[in-house]
Motif scaffolding. Structure first.
Motif, PDB file in Angstrom:
ATOM      1  N   LEU A 323      96.554  78.713 -71.431  1.00 31.28           N
ATOM      2  CA  LEU A 323      97.400  78.635 -70.534  1.00 31.28           C
ATOM      3  C   LEU A 323      98.512  77.402 -70.964  1.00 31.28           C
ATOM      4  O   LEU A 323      97.786  76.399 -71.657  1.00 31.28           O
ATOM      5  N   ALA A 324      99.517  77.319 -70.801  1.00 26.04           N
ATOM      6  CA  ALA A 324     100.352  76.163 -71.239  1.00 26.04           C
ATOM      7  C   ALA A 324     101.655  75.931 -70.462  1.00 26.04           C
ATOM      8  O   ALA A 324     102.026  76.995 -69.661  1.00 26.04           O
ATOM      9  N   ALA A 325     102.021  74.839 -70.390  1.00 23.57           N
ATOM     10  CA  ALA A 325     103.277  74.449 -69.744  1.00 23.57           C
ATOM     11  C   ALA A 325     104.166  73.248 -70.211  1.00 23.57           C
ATOM     12  O   ALA A 325     103.314  72.129 -70.709  1.00 23.57           O
ATOM     13  N   VAL A 326     105.368  73.192 -70.202  1.00 28.24           N
ATOM     14  CA  VAL A 326     106.086  72.013 -70.465  1.00 28.24           C
ATOM     15  C   VAL A 326     107.442  72.002 -69.341  1.00 28.24           C
ATOM     16  O   VAL A 326     107.953  72.902 -69.371  1.00 28.24           O
ATOM     17  N   TRP A 327     107.454  70.804 -68.675  1.00 27.15           N
ATOM     18  CA  TRP A 327     108.342  70.922 -67.664  1.00 27.15           C
ATOM     19  C   TRP A 327     108.921  69.436 -68.057  1.00 27.15           C
ATOM     20  O   TRP A 327     108.361  68.438 -68.152  1.00 27.15           O
TER      21      TRP A 327
END
Length: 481
Positions: A323-327
């Protein structure tokens, strides 16, 4: 697998590039100890409650990583900023930048049907803008077995991606489509003279941004992907297949350090990769919300999230085992990055958004120092500034850098927008209601400024000024009591 203790990296990696790059050691600004502890606590809670084998996180601010931390282990050792994780659908943001570059070079238009540039595609009528924004109505997934866990060799030709019904919904409605990004990857290859999209990405985006550890296939050190048993603390390894033609939808591997560079790009842009105007275009909502209000949407290759009164842009990603995220919050110039090697459990997206919120809550952004405009000053432009009235509604017109203008209401009601100067003497709206609209200065027979024309709206120097061409005219008796 052993689980290491929570760690905070000793000093975040600078992410500025080129002349005047920020983040060198003598310019580095540390976060306050209580802020760092709150960030590390949030990361630790996310890893523990999500039961993730490892998790890393970072905060980017003012163009550089200001905090990085890790929890858990990779191959028995504490994870660190150079360990690769698979980033899943974050890959789509990179592909979208490649497409916008083609548009900016004049090789395509966003309203073009993709079949105009890509012969033989089963979805020739889908426009490029619709593919970017998941609004072409295409099927969500390709034909065949679960593409994320099977070899791309099972779908060797573009036609193999679609079944007999490639379009599931009418165009114009948001419907997330992984297969649509496979089409965009093929489009990039076609318009770049047969160079595979991954090679184009390396040359045009990754190398200029210094993202040397972002690759199509994993390169050591990298994390293995795991599934965690829902009712027991047990692990199952996940496959890491080369997805072939579906690669543009989620193939990339990257590191925390590289994604900090990507977050800095999403916040500030980089003229070597994509201009500020095109980056702003990516961030704008591209399809109408399902209801009158929205808290999540999609632009051109980026997800949009409204959270605690702020608009975040970026993307979340998932592949089996990862899982990965950039906000990123462009208004506050802050971004959060999270990577973990777990199929499900950790809420990586919420965690990345929380990291940005923690920094803003503990250490609100200090505005840039005010500076005068660079000279020379154009007296005709300066004469345009000041109060203008749309009917009886007062507005202020301000001069900004590079001959730009900004129109803001003064009564608390009205529409505001920034405008970019054009070579023909007009201005184009950049945001708000007037985005894309043209602002013109109208003059009388003597050459004096008469009024402003903004998308047919007339702005005058006085409220309902009788001498100006107010649509419908002004009562000859004027104001009365």
């Amino acid at each position: 697998m052993t689980i290491a203790q929570s760690t905070e990296f000793p000093r975040p990696e600078p992410v500025g590039h080129g002349p005047g790059a920020v983040g060198t050691p003598d310019e580095f600004a540390e976060l306050l100890p209580q802020t760092r502890r709150a960030l590390l606590h949030r990361l630790a809670v996310g890893q523990a409650e999500g039961r993730a084998p490892s998790m890393t996180g970072a905060v980017v601010r003012d163009g550089r990583a200001v905090w990085t931390g890790a929890r858990g282990a990779v191959a028995g050792e504490a994870s660190h900023g150079d360990v690769q994780y698979r980033i899943g659908s974050l890959t789509k943001t990179f592909v979208a930048v490649l497409v916008l570059r083609l548009r900016d070079e004049g090789l395509l238009r966003l309203e073009d049907p993709v079949g105009r540039h890509l012969e033989g595609t089963p979805v020739p009528d889908a426009t490029i803008a619709q593919l970017l924004s998941h609004s072409a109505g295409l099927a969500a997934e390709p034909r065949g077995p679960w593409w994320e866990r099977t070899a791309g060799a099972l779908r060797p030709e573009p036609a193999d991606l679609f079944d007999e019904r490639p379009q599931r919904l009418p165009a114009g409605r948001h419907h997330y489509s992984n297969v649509g990004y496979a089409v965009l990857g093929a489009l990039v290859e076609r318009l770049r003279d047969g160079v595979p999209w991954g090679g184009v990405l390396r040359r045009e985006v990754l190398e200029p941004l210094g993202m040397d550890r972002t690759t199509l296939r994993p390169e050591k050190p990298y994390a293995s992907g795991w599934a965690v048993h829902p009712w027991a603390d047990a692990l199952l390894p996940e496959p890491a297949e080369d997805t072939g033609l579906m690669g543009p939808a989620g193939q990339l591997w990257s590191t925390l350090q590289d994604l900090c560079r990507w977050a800095a790009f999403l916040l500030r842009g980089d003229a070597r990769v994509l201009g500020a105007a095109s980056l702003a275009e990516m961030r704008a909502p591209a399809v109408p919300p399902e209801s009158g209000t929205w808290d999540a949407g999609y632009g051109l290759g980026v997800q949009l999230l409204r959270r605690e009164g702020r608009l975040l842009v970026g993307h979340q990603g998932s592949m089996p085992g990862f899982l990965a995220a950039v906000w990123a919050d462009p208004e506050e110039d802050v971004a959060g990055v999270v990577l973990t090697n777990c199929t499900s459990g950790p809420a990586a997206g919420a965690l990345a958004a929380d990291l940005t919120g923690i920094v803003l809550a503990h250490e609100p952004r200090i505005p840039e120092p005010w500076r005068p405009l660079p000279g020379p000053l154009d007296p005709e432009l300066l004469a345009l500034t000041g109060p203008w009235y749309w009917g009886a509604n007062p507005h202020a017109l301000r001069l900004r850098a590079e001959r730009g203008l900004e129109l803001t209401p003064l009564s608390g009601a009205g529409r505001s927008s920034r405008f970019r100067a054009e070579e023909d003497g007009t201005w184009t709206g950049l945001d708000g209601y007037y985005a894309g609209e043209t602002l013109r200065v109208r003059r009388d027979r003597d050459g004096a400024v008469s009024h402003l024309d903004l998308g047919t709206f007339v702005f005058t120097r006085g409220p309902y000024e009788p001498s100006a061409p107010v649509p419908g005219g002004v009562d000859p008796e004027g104001w009365r009591v």
